[in-house]
Enzyme design. Structure first.
Site, PDB file in Angstrom:
ATOM      1  N   LYS A  87      42.280   7.072 102.689  1.00  0.00           N
ATOM      2  CA  LYS A  87      42.693   7.913 101.693  1.00  0.00           C
ATOM      3  C   LYS A  87      44.219   8.161 101.308  1.00  0.00           C
ATOM      4  O   LYS A  87      45.104   7.684 102.129  1.00  0.00           O
ATOM      5  CB  LYS A  87      42.313   9.646 102.359  1.00  0.00           C
ATOM      6  CG  LYS A  87      42.078  10.658 101.178  1.00  0.00           C
ATOM      7  CD  LYS A  87      40.565  10.604 100.917  1.00  0.00           C
ATOM      8  CE  LYS A  87      40.314  11.771  99.805  1.00  0.00           C
ATOM      9  NZ  LYS A  87      38.864  11.797  99.482  1.00  0.00           N
ATOM     10  N   ASP A 100      39.530  11.625  93.659  1.00  0.00           N
ATOM     11  CA  ASP A 100      39.551  12.789  94.268  1.00  0.00           C
ATOM     12  C   ASP A 100      40.130  13.929  93.503  1.00  0.00           C
ATOM     13  O   ASP A 100      40.102  13.766  92.391  1.00  0.00           O
ATOM     14  CB  ASP A 100      40.247  12.928  95.550  1.00  0.00           C
ATOM     15  CG  ASP A 100      39.697  13.847  96.617  1.00  0.00           C
ATOM     16  OD1 ASP A 100      38.630  13.833  97.101  1.00  0.00           O
ATOM     17  OD2 ASP A 100      40.418  14.797  96.745  1.00  0.00           O
TER      18      ASP A 100
HETATM   19  P1  NDP Z   1      38.479  18.207  90.946  1.00  0.00           P
HETATM   20  O1  NDP Z   1      39.970  18.164  91.048  1.00  0.00           O
HETATM   21  O2  NDP Z   1      37.404  17.538  89.834  1.00  0.00           O
HETATM   22  O3  NDP Z   1      37.992  19.652  90.970  1.00  0.00           O
HETATM   23  C1  NDP Z   1      38.367  20.580  92.089  1.00  0.00           C
HETATM   24  C2  NDP Z   1      37.845  21.991  91.645  1.00  0.00           C
HETATM   25  O4  NDP Z   1      38.215  22.893  92.900  1.00  0.00           O
HETATM   26  C3  NDP Z   1      38.525  22.536  90.618  1.00  0.00           C
HETATM   27  O5  NDP Z   1      37.719  23.643  89.942  1.00  0.00           O
HETATM   28  C4  NDP Z   1      40.002  23.129  91.057  1.00  0.00           C
HETATM   29  O6  NDP Z   1      40.459  24.268  90.464  1.00  0.00           O
HETATM   30  C5  NDP Z   1      39.270  23.826  92.160  1.00  0.00           C
HETATM   31  N1  NDP Z   1      40.326  23.932  93.349  1.00  0.00           N
HETATM   32  C6  NDP Z   1      41.079  22.682  93.872  1.00  0.00           C
HETATM   33  N2  NDP Z   1      41.928  23.233  94.698  1.00  0.00           N
HETATM   34  C7  NDP Z   1      41.776  24.573  94.751  1.00  0.00           C
HETATM   35  C8  NDP Z   1      42.419  25.785  95.584  1.00  0.00           C
HETATM   36  N3  NDP Z   1      43.529  25.390  96.303  1.00  0.00           N
HETATM   37  N4  NDP Z   1      41.798  26.930  95.596  1.00  0.00           N
HETATM   38  C9  NDP Z   1      40.634  27.034  94.705  1.00  0.00           C
HETATM   39  N5  NDP Z   1      40.063  26.121  94.029  1.00  0.00           N
HETATM   40  C10 NDP Z   1      40.806  24.978  93.882  1.00  0.00           C
HETATM   41  O7  NDP Z   1      38.164  17.545  92.246  1.00  0.00           O
HETATM   42  P2  NDP Z   1      36.617  17.118  92.917  1.00  0.00           P
HETATM   43  O8  NDP Z   1      35.513  17.785  92.393  1.00  0.00           O
HETATM   44  O9  NDP Z   1      36.738  15.638  92.859  1.00  0.00           O
HETATM   45  O10 NDP Z   1      36.752  17.499  94.437  1.00  0.00           O
HETATM   46  C11 NDP Z   1      36.464  18.712  94.897  1.00  0.00           C
HETATM   47  C12 NDP Z   1      36.312  18.421  96.559  1.00  0.00           C
HETATM   48  O11 NDP Z   1      35.089  17.539  96.922  1.00  0.00           O
HETATM   49  C13 NDP Z   1      37.461  17.897  97.188  1.00  0.00           C
HETATM   50  O12 NDP Z   1      37.202  18.633  98.444  1.00  0.00           O
HETATM   51  C14 NDP Z   1      37.141  16.740  97.411  1.00  0.00           C
HETATM   52  O13 NDP Z   1      37.838  15.712  98.546  1.00  0.00           O
HETATM   53  C15 NDP Z   1      35.759  16.604  97.637  1.00  0.00           C
HETATM   54  N6  NDP Z   1      35.027  15.188  97.348  1.00  0.00           N
HETATM   55  C16 NDP Z   1      34.930  14.599  95.918  1.00  0.00           C
HETATM   56  C17 NDP Z   1      34.387  13.624  95.691  1.00  0.00           C
HETATM   57  C18 NDP Z   1      34.299  13.014  94.397  1.00  0.00           C
HETATM   58  O14 NDP Z   1      33.688  11.968  94.220  1.00  0.00           O
HETATM   59  N7  NDP Z   1      35.023  13.206  93.554  1.00  0.00           N
HETATM   60  C19 NDP Z   1      33.588  12.712  97.027  1.00  0.00           C
HETATM   61  C20 NDP Z   1      33.403  13.560  97.927  1.00  0.00           C
HETATM   62  C21 NDP Z   1      34.121  14.757  98.144  1.00  0.00           C
HETATM   63  P3  NDP Z   1      41.284  23.958  89.042  1.00  0.00           P
HETATM   64  O15 NDP Z   1      40.404  23.666  87.860  1.00  0.00           O
HETATM   65  O16 NDP Z   1      42.000  25.126  88.746  1.00  0.00           O
HETATM   66  O17 NDP Z   1      42.307  22.806  89.644  1.00  0.00           O
END
Ligand code: NDP
Length: 442
Positions: A124, A164
């Site tokens: 990562k 991510d």
């Molecule tokens: P994105 O950046 O696309 O979206 C993240 C979302 O979570 C956004 O809506 C963001 O809000 C919100 N967010 C981020 N940090 C916080 C916080 N501290 N408090 C509240 N809301 C928060 O990321 P992903 O959808 O890709 O990833 C989401 C999760 O899934 C992570 O844990 C990631 O590690 C996991 N994951 C992702 C994969 C992938 O293929 N993308 C695969 C497996 C796991 P805002 O829009 O305001 O930033």
């Protein structure tokens, strides 16, 4: 030495890394039934070897902002374990990124990747760079500087990063462009690429769709059905949006979504086209939703999971679901919680959900769809051909069903009842640990 002392020793070796400590403790405590019956792991010092990354790379990323000022961020890549294949795992760009967060994610990734049954190791990376409010040119210059260092450590047979939080198709494009410019090779060094230059169809949808395929299979195994259920989702990013899309396609109702500033509740069912317009296209705050659909409710601050739902899919970030949130879910009769994000439920919350008999699936199993399709992207790049959306999607569905099936078999074998956390951890750990032993003391 007993397991508790071993955990203490690992914590002392990695001081102040609270997310990493949490992940280590969660995995090691849950695999006690395996460790107690396996002398070979002790003899081969597997716990010490599996909790120590192969290497941790930390570097300065200097870049010019639009005003001509030099900005400096930190970049990381933790190559944790490559017993099963090249390191594989995403890059996160978010101000909260530090070595502890990257190590916890890389450690979890080892076992997640093992669960998929595909030949990929765990890694990562990321940076404390905050993409919010930056111009396209600033994002590009940052990505180019980041890759100028990272390219020395990665490669299609060595380490294959992906996206991510904060790293989507745009960032992967800039990172790939810079890699190609420096090394003069067009090769599958990153996944999540644009379709026209080596990306896989269904990669964008994979984590969210995979999560819902898993949910659907789990409910069926328990004599239940997803159709007509109310589903609360947190987040409004890549995972959340495509989880919501598949939930709706299977006839259930998504009633909440959130971002880092607030959350919305729409009892009529979330209008996903509106969410995509706000979050994917215009990159605005989720509060815009209420302006465009006044019947919905908007709340500022953290989503506390106070809205009654049968299924909960946290898809934002680590430790977002507190004990208080879990108490709400229990009180409101939730039947299943599956982690779309990595480690979104705090340890006390997981304990409560398990005690109350709520079906709980950890992220390393439930969100493995993303990395699975990334591995399928690597296969397509090696074969120099492209599979159709349906071909990739049906392989994804099969992989998610196989993960569930293998966890259920493991639960039975180790008499774990419905402790799917232990089932997933034992299954993943065993595959990695046995491979380490077969490869000698290296
Ligand atoms: P994105 O950046 O696309 O979206 C993240 C979302 O979570 C956004 O809506 C963001 O809000 C919100 N967010 C981020 N940090 C916080 C916080 N501290 N408090 C509240 N809301 C928060 O990321 P992903 O959808 O890709 O990833 C989401 C999760 O899934 C992570 O844990 C990631 O590690 C996991 N994951 C992702 C994969 C992938 O293929 N993308 C695969 C497996 C796991 P805002 O829009 O305001 O930033």
């Amino acid at each position: 030495m007993n397991l508790e002392n071993e955990i203490l020793q690992i914590k002392n070796l990695n001081p102040g890394e609270k997310e990493f400590h949490q992940a280590i403790e969660e995995v090691l405590i849950s695999i006690k039934p395996l460790l107690e019956n396996c002398e070979k792991y002790k003899k081969n010092s597997i716990i010490q070897r599996i909790t120590e990354p192969d290497r941790q790379i930390k570097f300065r990323v200097s870049w010019l902002d639009d005003q001509g000022n030099v900005q400096v961020n930190r970049g990381y890549r933790v190559q944790f374990n490559n017993a099963l294949g090249p390191y594989k795992g995403g890059l996160r760009f978010h101000p909260s990124v530090n070595i502890s967060v990257i190590k916890f994610l890389a450690f979890e990734q080892i076992f997640k990747n093992a669960l998929t049954g595909l030949p990929i190791g765990g890694g990562k990376g990321g940076s404390d760079f905050n993409p919010k409010g930056k111009s396209n040119n600033e994002i590009m210059r940052f990505c180019q500087s980041f890759m100028t260092e990272l390219c020395k450590h990665i490669g299609p047979e060595r380490d294959v990063p992906a996206g991510d939080i904060g790293v989507g198709a745009r960032e992967i494009g800039y990172l790939f462009g810079q890699y190609k410019r420096i090394l003069n090779v067009h090769e599958g060094v990153l996944t999540g690429k644009g379709i026209s230059y080596g990306g896989s169809l269904a990669r964008k949808e994979a984590t969210g769709y995979g999560l819902v395929y898993f949910t659907d299979s789990l409910l069926r195994k328990n004599g239940l059905n997803i159709k007509g259920k109310n589903v609360c989702i947190s987040g409004a990013g890549n995972v959340a949006i495509y989880a919501a899309e598949k939930v709706q396609a299977l006839g259930a109702n998504v009633i909440t979504m959130s971002d880092s500033t607030g959350w919305i509740y729409d009892s009529e069912g979330i209008d996903l086209n509106l969410i995509k317009k706000i979050k994917e296209v215009e990159k605005l705050r989720i509060s815009e939703y209420k302006k465009l659909k006044p019947s919905a409710k908007y709340f500022e601050g953290k989503f506390l999971w106070s809205i009654p739902c049968e299924i909960a899919l946290p898809c934002a970030t680590q430790n977002e679901v507190t004990l208080e949130c879990c108490e709400n879910l229990v009180k409101n009769g939730t039947i299943a919680l599956l982690e779309g994000a990595n480690m979104p439920v705090c340890p006390e919350g997981v304990q409560l959900l398990k005690e109350k008999g709520i079906l709980f699936i950890p992220g390393k199993a439930a969100n493995a769809g993303g990395v699975s399709v990334s591995a399928l992207e690597m296969s397509q790049n090696s074969l120099k051909l492209n599979w159709t959306f349906d071909q990739v999607d049906s392989k994804l569905k099969q992989i998610m069903e196989d993960i569930l099936e293998n966890i259920l078999i493991t639960c039975k074998e180790y008499n774990l009842k419905e402790d799917y956390v232990a089932g997933a951890n034992i299954l993943g750990f065993k595959r990695v640990a046995d491979s380490i032993i077969e490869q000698g003391v290296i």
